[in-house]
Enzyme design. Sequence first.
Site, short mmCIF file in Angstrom:
data_model
loop_
_atom_site.label_atom_id
_atom_site.label_comp_id
_atom_site.label_asym_id
_atom_site.label_seq_id
_atom_site.Cartn_x
_atom_site.Cartn_y
_atom_site.Cartn_z
N LEU A 140 0.83 -1.20 0.00
CA LEU A 140 0.00 0.00 0.00
C LEU A 140 0.86 1.24 0.00
O LEU A 140 1.82 1.33 0.75
CB LEU A 140 -0.90 0.03 1.25
CG LEU A 140 -1.76 -1.20 1.54
CD1 LEU A 140 -2.54 -1.00 2.83
CD2 LEU A 140 -2.70 -1.47 0.38
N CYS A 146 8.63 4.25 5.02
CA CYS A 146 9.00 2.96 4.42
C CYS A 146 10.37 2.96 3.77
O CYS A 146 11.27 2.24 4.19
CB CYS A 146 7.94 2.54 3.43
SG CYS A 146 6.30 2.47 4.17
N ARG A 149 6.59 11.71 8.63
CA ARG A 149 7.73 10.91 9.08
C ARG A 149 8.80 10.87 7.98
O ARG A 149 8.51 10.59 6.83
CB ARG A 149 7.27 9.49 9.45
CG ARG A 149 6.41 9.49 10.71
CD ARG A 149 5.86 8.13 11.00
NE ARG A 149 4.95 7.66 9.97
CZ ARG A 149 4.37 6.48 9.98
NH1 ARG A 149 4.60 5.63 10.95
NH2 ARG A 149 3.55 6.13 9.01
#
Length: 478
Positions: free
Chosen positions: A186, A293, A360
């Site tokens: 995702l 990620c 982030r």
Amino acid sequence: MAAVRDRKSGSPDKEPIAVLGMGHVGLPTALGFAELGWQVLGADDAVDKIDQLKTGKATFYEPEMQDLLTKHLASGRFQPTKDVDAAIAAARVVFVCVGTPQREDGAADLSQIEAVARTIARNLNGYKLVVEKSTVPASTAERIKRTIERYARTEPSANGANGRSTRSAVKGAAPRFDVASNPEFLQEGKAIQNFFHPERIVIGVESDQARELLEAIYQPLKCPIVVTDLATSELIKHSANAFLSTKISFINMISDICDAVGADVSSVARGIGLDPRIGQQFLSAGIGFGGYCFPKDLKALIYLAEEHGVPSGILRAVEEVNLRRIEVLMEKLRHALWVLQGKKVAVLGLAFKPLTDDIRESPALRVVGELLKEGAVVRLYDPEAIPAAQQVYPEAAGRLDYFRSAYEAARGAHAVVITTEWEEFRRLNWKKVQESMEVPVLIDGRNILDPSAMRDAGFEYFSMGRGGRPAVLAASTK
Ligand code: UGA
């Protein structure tokens, strides 16, 4: 949407699925399963998160997610719960979506995964399929398996019915279980879309029962299902993220060469990307990749490679190029404004990418940090991420201010820097912005605007690797 009806492999009407961890992976996944017809227990021990979900308010911004949350709280198919034990006890299939943050040495911190494995072990009240969805280094599933085996033998087993975990101290042969790997692909900002329209589903399994259960769950999504062993499936996820990161750093390196020789990186990207062996996507040059990620997964893969004595030079170079992007942008700004001390710089974009409020590892925040270090006065705007950014950089009137629109942030500024490729920024009335500025310097850190149109609007316009494009040739490259 058609629900899964195969009784042998599980039925959405009868059996709940447990999703452990209601973060950026768990929540969209849980709502996706609810939409597919499953009864979903969304468990998290973060009490605030669950309380907020119960009130019907999504815990972070993700397009289409709020609607799905409202819909499936109402349908009763999504039940947020703090009782992780009960959720595990009630479900046959348990998806593990807890965080795998980065340790200081770059390795993935798997303490939450380990804790969940132990919780599963003490609630093993019948056959369970434990599905690892969080991104983890290869061989984590094997460790989950060993942990469950160990603790299922030594901890009291749960024999509760109807989802209530009433632990007994009876020890005996632990019920059978399988561990599977089913990495998520995702993208934030597209998570719901990605859930319903995946390019592929990857499942790493060790038994036919595990494969059948997962195939039954995903069969309505009608996409290729790649079935592998556990370690291969885990490595597919890390390899995918590392490869995409490599594409970005590659084009960013080319973009610096473009700046040096007067070439246009957008045309280079198009010219190479039309070759299907290369592909057009993830070739947008700019200030680099961020988010929860890519930077973390790259580090974890480097760690894994080196742990096994595999030289990780390519991956290290990808990381180095990415870290240098902010300096490349700052050099352009210094070139345009000379001294930054006391200059008002509007930063448009704080999220690490559009359509999310996630900051982030956001390159935009690194830009803000550099500007503050150089004594610039920063004026910040983002369509979604201001509340999150305020936690990192609190308002300091006249030195660091947040604004309600890009126009307000740019008013009186000596430079505007675009750090996130929000669609809204493409559509601004840039002439109006230019007229309101003290000095019309525009640094397009994401290459979202047309250089000649911006120069026509009166800007001193700089972008990433497109500086040399003669306006007269621009049209013919489109
Ligand atoms: C990424 C992957 O794309 C997903 O497939 C994966 O599931 C996810 O990580 C994950 O591991 O959970 P995500 O971090 O949400 O998804 O964001 P991306 O859209 O991949 O963008 C990552 C960063 O790369 C952003 O900062 C973006 O601005 C930057 N980027 C992306 C570029 O600089 N250039 C590009 O051409 C594309």
